[in-house]
Motif scaffolding. Sequence first.
Motif, short mmCIF file in Angstrom:
data_model
loop_
_atom_site.label_atom_id
_atom_site.label_comp_id
_atom_site.label_asym_id
_atom_site.label_seq_id
_atom_site.Cartn_x
_atom_site.Cartn_y
_atom_site.Cartn_z
N HIS A 61 0.80 -1.23 0.00
CA HIS A 61 0.00 0.00 0.00
C HIS A 61 0.83 1.27 0.00
O HIS A 61 0.29 2.35 -0.19
CB HIS A 61 -0.95 0.01 1.19
CG HIS A 61 -1.99 -1.06 1.07
ND1 HIS A 61 -2.14 -2.06 1.99
CD2 HIS A 61 -2.90 -1.30 0.11
CE1 HIS A 61 -3.11 -2.86 1.60
NE2 HIS A 61 -3.58 -2.42 0.47
N ASP A 90 -5.75 2.29 -2.74
CA ASP A 90 -6.08 1.77 -1.41
C ASP A 90 -5.51 2.71 -0.37
O ASP A 90 -4.35 3.10 -0.46
CB ASP A 90 -5.46 0.39 -1.18
CG ASP A 90 -6.17 -0.68 -1.98
OD1 ASP A 90 -7.25 -1.10 -1.56
OD2 ASP A 90 -5.62 -1.06 -3.03
N HIS A 117 -10.87 1.36 -0.22
CA HIS A 117 -10.23 0.42 -1.15
C HIS A 117 -10.86 0.53 -2.53
O HIS A 117 -11.95 1.10 -2.68
CB HIS A 117 -10.35 -1.00 -0.60
CG HIS A 117 -9.75 -1.14 0.77
ND1 HIS A 117 -8.40 -1.23 0.99
CD2 HIS A 117 -10.33 -1.13 2.00
CE1 HIS A 117 -8.16 -1.30 2.28
NE2 HIS A 117 -9.32 -1.24 2.92
#
Length: 179
Positions: free
Chosen positions: A55, A61, A81
């Motif tokens: 991430h 996200d 997300h």
Amino acid sequence: MKNPFLIGERLYLRPLDKDDLDRCLRWINDPLVTTTLTMRFPMSRTQEESWILSHYKSQSDLPLAIIIKDQDQHIGNCGLHSIDYVNRNAEFGIMIGEKDQWGNGYAPEAARLIIDYGFKQLGMHRIFLHVYSHNERAQRAYEKVGFIPEGTMRESYFHDGRYYDNLIMSILESEWVES
Ligand SMILES: CC(C)(COP(=O)(O)OP(=O)(O)OC[C@H]1O[C@@H](n2cnc3c(N)ncnc32)[C@H](O)[C@@H]1OP(=O)(O)O)[C@@H](O)C(=O)NCCC(=O)NCCS
């Protein structure tokens, strides 16, 4: 507060870091926490670490750690997300991993912080979530935030020998701004 990103009344949200790994692993392998999540297989340390690391550069996200301000205690994670900048949709998810902190209203408070960011800073138009029909605690928490039921995927989730519905709830930008 350590590296705060979004600050609320009792909580703040910050980026997840490698130091959070063992705690996240404990939660994600706790059957009482994951019985209402889509987890089907145990999570290894390596998998959890690569999930956190993946991430760092992601624009789609936004996972954040949920921290109680007073004790500086990390109690769970939440995130937006599949952030879709064309249709301006994102999916909300949350897990309060410390079970003794359930029922204190922390999920709604964390949700409000990140959803507000989603609408006002990321320009989202619709934020939605999936919740299983047997997860009444989560449905109640989501109603408090203003999520509205919009659809049902009938009997799409198999759990403990029976099928449950997968409910879709959402909030639109106009509903958020007006609330
Ligand atoms: C679901 C979850 C996010 C809720 O977080 P929380 O911080 O405990 O939420 P709240 O404190 O707002 O409590 C939930 C509400 O449900 C109510 N509740 C608790 N058990 C309930 C039950 N069995 N049936 C109906 N409502 C219930 C509580 O009384 C509270 O409502 P109230 O404030 O009106 O009294 C948390 O329990 C969790 O992370 N669970 C495991 C992972 C998960 O299910 N994530 C969501 C996936 S969709």
